[in-house]
Motif scaffolding. Structure first.
Motif, PDB file in Angstrom:
ATOM      1  N   GLY A 137       0.937  -1.251   0.061  1.00 11.82           N
ATOM      2  CA  GLY A 137       0.082   0.106  -0.035  1.00 11.82           C
ATOM      3  C   GLY A 137       0.874   1.116  -0.161  1.00 11.82           C
ATOM      4  O   GLY A 137       0.549   2.202  -0.642  1.00 11.82           O
ATOM      5  N   LEU A 138       1.811   1.298   0.732  1.00  7.63           N
ATOM      6  CA  LEU A 138       2.823   2.539   0.973  1.00  7.63           C
ATOM      7  C   LEU A 138       3.443   2.826  -0.679  1.00  7.63           C
ATOM      8  O   LEU A 138       3.387   3.923  -1.006  1.00  7.63           O
ATOM      9  CB  LEU A 138       3.860   2.254   2.077  1.00  7.63           C
ATOM     10  CG  LEU A 138       3.273   2.549   3.297  1.00  7.63           C
ATOM     11  CD1 LEU A 138       4.176   2.228   4.505  1.00  7.63           C
ATOM     12  CD2 LEU A 138       2.671   3.985   3.693  1.00  7.63           C
ATOM     13  N   LEU A 189       2.369   2.080  -3.116  1.00  6.78           N
ATOM     14  CA  LEU A 189       1.386   2.684  -4.427  1.00  6.78           C
ATOM     15  C   LEU A 189       1.052   3.694  -3.891  1.00  6.78           C
ATOM     16  O   LEU A 189       0.011   4.486  -4.607  1.00  6.78           O
ATOM     17  CB  LEU A 189       0.180   1.341  -4.368  1.00  6.78           C
ATOM     18  CG  LEU A 189       0.511   0.094  -4.943  1.00  6.78           C
ATOM     19  CD1 LEU A 189      -0.609  -0.704  -5.147  1.00  6.78           C
ATOM     20  CD2 LEU A 189       1.166   0.279  -6.339  1.00  6.78           C
ATOM     21  N   GLY A 190       1.366   4.656  -2.954  1.00  6.64           N
ATOM     22  CA  GLY A 190       0.946   5.601  -2.480  1.00  6.64           C
ATOM     23  C   GLY A 190      -0.382   5.831  -1.556  1.00  6.64           C
ATOM     24  O   GLY A 190      -0.890   6.797  -1.512  1.00  6.64           O
ATOM     25  N   GLU A 191      -0.774   4.516  -0.927  1.00  7.52           N
ATOM     26  CA  GLU A 191      -1.914   4.635  -0.215  1.00  7.52           C
ATOM     27  C   GLU A 191      -1.728   4.710   1.269  1.00  7.52           C
ATOM     28  O   GLU A 191      -1.012   4.132   1.909  1.00  7.52           O
ATOM     29  CB  GLU A 191      -2.888   3.000  -0.601  1.00  7.52           C
ATOM     30  CG  GLU A 191      -3.300   3.031  -1.957  1.00  7.52           C
ATOM     31  CD  GLU A 191      -4.312   3.898  -2.465  1.00  7.52           C
ATOM     32  OE1 GLU A 191      -4.875   4.280  -1.406  1.00  7.52           O
ATOM     33  OE2 GLU A 191      -4.456   4.020  -3.565  1.00  7.52           O
ATOM     34  N   ARG A 192      -2.434   5.587   1.920  1.00 10.16           N
ATOM     35  CA  ARG A 192      -2.160   5.819   3.188  1.00 10.16           C
ATOM     36  C   ARG A 192      -2.682   4.655   4.094  1.00 10.16           C
ATOM     37  O   ARG A 192      -2.253   4.611   5.296  1.00 10.16           O
ATOM     38  CB  ARG A 192      -2.916   7.140   3.873  1.00 10.16           C
ATOM     39  CG  ARG A 192      -2.699   8.482   3.141  1.00 10.16           C
ATOM     40  CD  ARG A 192      -3.431   9.899   3.645  1.00 10.16           C
ATOM     41  NE  ARG A 192      -2.853  10.984   2.975  1.00 10.16           N
ATOM     42  CZ  ARG A 192      -3.453  11.843   3.679  1.00 10.16           C
ATOM     43  NH1 ARG A 192      -4.227  12.117   4.427  1.00 10.16           N
ATOM     44  NH2 ARG A 192      -2.755  13.182   3.076  1.00 10.16           N
ATOM     45  N   THR A 193      -3.571   3.823   3.522  1.00  7.69           N
ATOM     46  CA  THR A 193      -4.012   2.565   4.529  1.00  7.69           C
ATOM     47  C   THR A 193      -2.708   1.674   4.429  1.00  7.69           C
ATOM     48  O   THR A 193      -2.775   1.073   5.488  1.00  7.69           O
ATOM     49  CB  THR A 193      -5.032   2.059   3.659  1.00  7.69           C
ATOM     50  OG1 THR A 193      -4.779   1.792   2.192  1.00  7.69           O
ATOM     51  CG2 THR A 193      -6.237   2.601   3.691  1.00  7.69           C
ATOM     52  N   GLY A 194      -1.754   1.953   3.648  1.00  5.72           N
ATOM     53  CA  GLY A 194      -0.594   1.000   4.015  1.00  5.72           C
ATOM     54  C   GLY A 194      -0.030   1.210   5.145  1.00  5.72           C
ATOM     55  O   GLY A 194       0.296   0.322   5.932  1.00  5.72           O
TER      56      GLY A 194
END
Length: 387
Positions: free
Chosen positions: A231-232, A234-239
């Motif tokens: 997730g991180l 891919l730039g997702e905060r949920t990561g």
């Protein structure tokens, strides 16, 4: 458990893990000295000294101890012989040349040295990955600790691939700063976080004589950490949330192990592990407020530094005792395993490492404390080998 399988431990020559531990300790001393002599470097994560020291402390010290220990640990965990142990010496040579060449390249501003050094390290870890993969394939049974080590092996190969791409990118015109993030995530999270939480499940239970600890929580740790890293990337905060959940689950797993221990007093390895987990919590706190440099300092010096030295204080005496003294038991007096390590020196090193790591973000001169910690650390390991 390691202590229950001395015959398996003798399959791998002592010079193999011992060689990795020696070179790793040299990298630790060099990296710590660089930071202590250049404390101003902590103000910028792209500073040449920071880049050189990070590679010495992580790729040199952390990976060196990890790869050396895995040569001994993986056959015990998967209950299968290590595939072609002699390959390990080639891995050691390539890695042992590549890491200092990378560090020198950063310090001298020579990207071609960084690329060549990274290429040697990649070849070394790719060879190691093949060796581990073939060992895993021969395993008669499987468990979640083996799964953790399989993931670690994957990230050990992926991280230098991403780093080499980053080193070559400016020369060929396809530089992308996002790949640096991927490189850091794969290295810090994929290698060290998974290795420490995964191997720690096995070793802490062994060192504390904890029985009946199930592996379900460790399985959840592997899922959440891997998904969090993805997730991180891919730039997702949920990561980040998933990564924090994975660390929390790792803490729960540690608590469950310690709750079931029969050896009430915590030995030096476990105390270092618990202190290192405390630095991991501090790291997450620093990341939550957006202070990446502080988080990186606490992760590398506190979390990786304390856990790795603590585990080495347990692993090296066991290996030396098993190879040198186990065959003599019952025929002549031999030292007890707990007598192999001078614990006062080891504890002093731990205190200096911890104080240096904790204070360095606000007081960079504290890096001298961390560097001084390498002296009693070296003495403690030398006494183990000398006995």
């Amino acid at each position: 458990m390691l202590a229950a399988t001395p015959s398996q431990a003798r399959v791998v020559p002592l010079t193999l893990p011992g060689g990795f531990f020696l070179l790793a300790s040299l990298a630790l001393a060099w990296g710590a000295a660089l930071l202590a002599l250049n404390p101003e470097a902590l103000s910028a994560y792209r500073h040449p000294v920071v880049l050189a020291a990070a590679h010495l402390l992580l790729l040199g010290f952390g990976v060196g101890v990890l790869v050396g220990a895995m040569h001994q640990l993986v056959p015990v965990i998967v209950e299968a012989p290590l595939y072609r142990p002699g390959l390990g010496y080639g891995v050691m040579l390539l890695w042992g040349v590549g890491v200092p060449l990378e560090a020198a390249g950063f310090l001298a501003g020579r990207p071609e040295w960084v690329a060549v050094g990274g290429g040697l390290v990649l070849l070394a870890l790719f060879t190691f990955g093949v060796q581990m993969g073939l060992t895993f394939l021969s395993a008669p049974r499987w468990n979640r600790v083996a799964t953790a080590l399989a993931w670690v092996t994957f990230y050990l190969v992926l991280t230098p691939v991403l780093g080499l791409v980053q080193a070559l990118a400016p020369r060929y015109g396809f530089y992308d700063p996002e790949r640096l993030v991927w490189h850091v995530l794969a290295g810090l999270g994929g290698i060290f976080l998974l290795a420490i939480l995964g191997v720690g499940h096995k070793l802490v239970a062994m060192f504390t004589l904890a029985h009946g600890v199930r592996e379900e929580v460790l399985g959840l740790v592997l899922w959440t950490v891997n998904l969090g890293l993805l997730g991180l990337a891919l730039g997702e905060r949920t990561g980040g949330v998933l990564l924090a959940v994975g660390v929390g689950l790792g803490g729960v797993d540690l608590w469950r192990i310690l709750k079931r221990r029969t050896r009430r007093a915590l030995d030096i390895g476990v105390r270092h592990y618990v202190a290192g987990m405390g630095f991991l919590v501090l790291t997450l706190g620093a990341l939550a407020v957006g202070n990446v440099l502080v988080a990186g300092t606490w992760f590398v010096l506190g979390f990786v530094g304390l856990v790795t030295t603590g585990m080495l204080y347990k692993i090296l005496p066991f290996l030396v005792w098993t190879h040198r003294y186990a065959p003599r038991v019952g025929r002549e007096p031999v030292p007890m395993l707990k007598e192999m390590l001078p614990e006062r020196a080891a504890y002093l090193a731990g205190v200096l490492f911890a104080l240096g790591a904790l204070l360095a973000p606000g007081w960079p001169q504290a890096l001298w404390l961390f560097a001084l910690g390498t002296l009693p650390y070296t003495y403690a390991l030398w006494e183990v080998v000398r006995r």
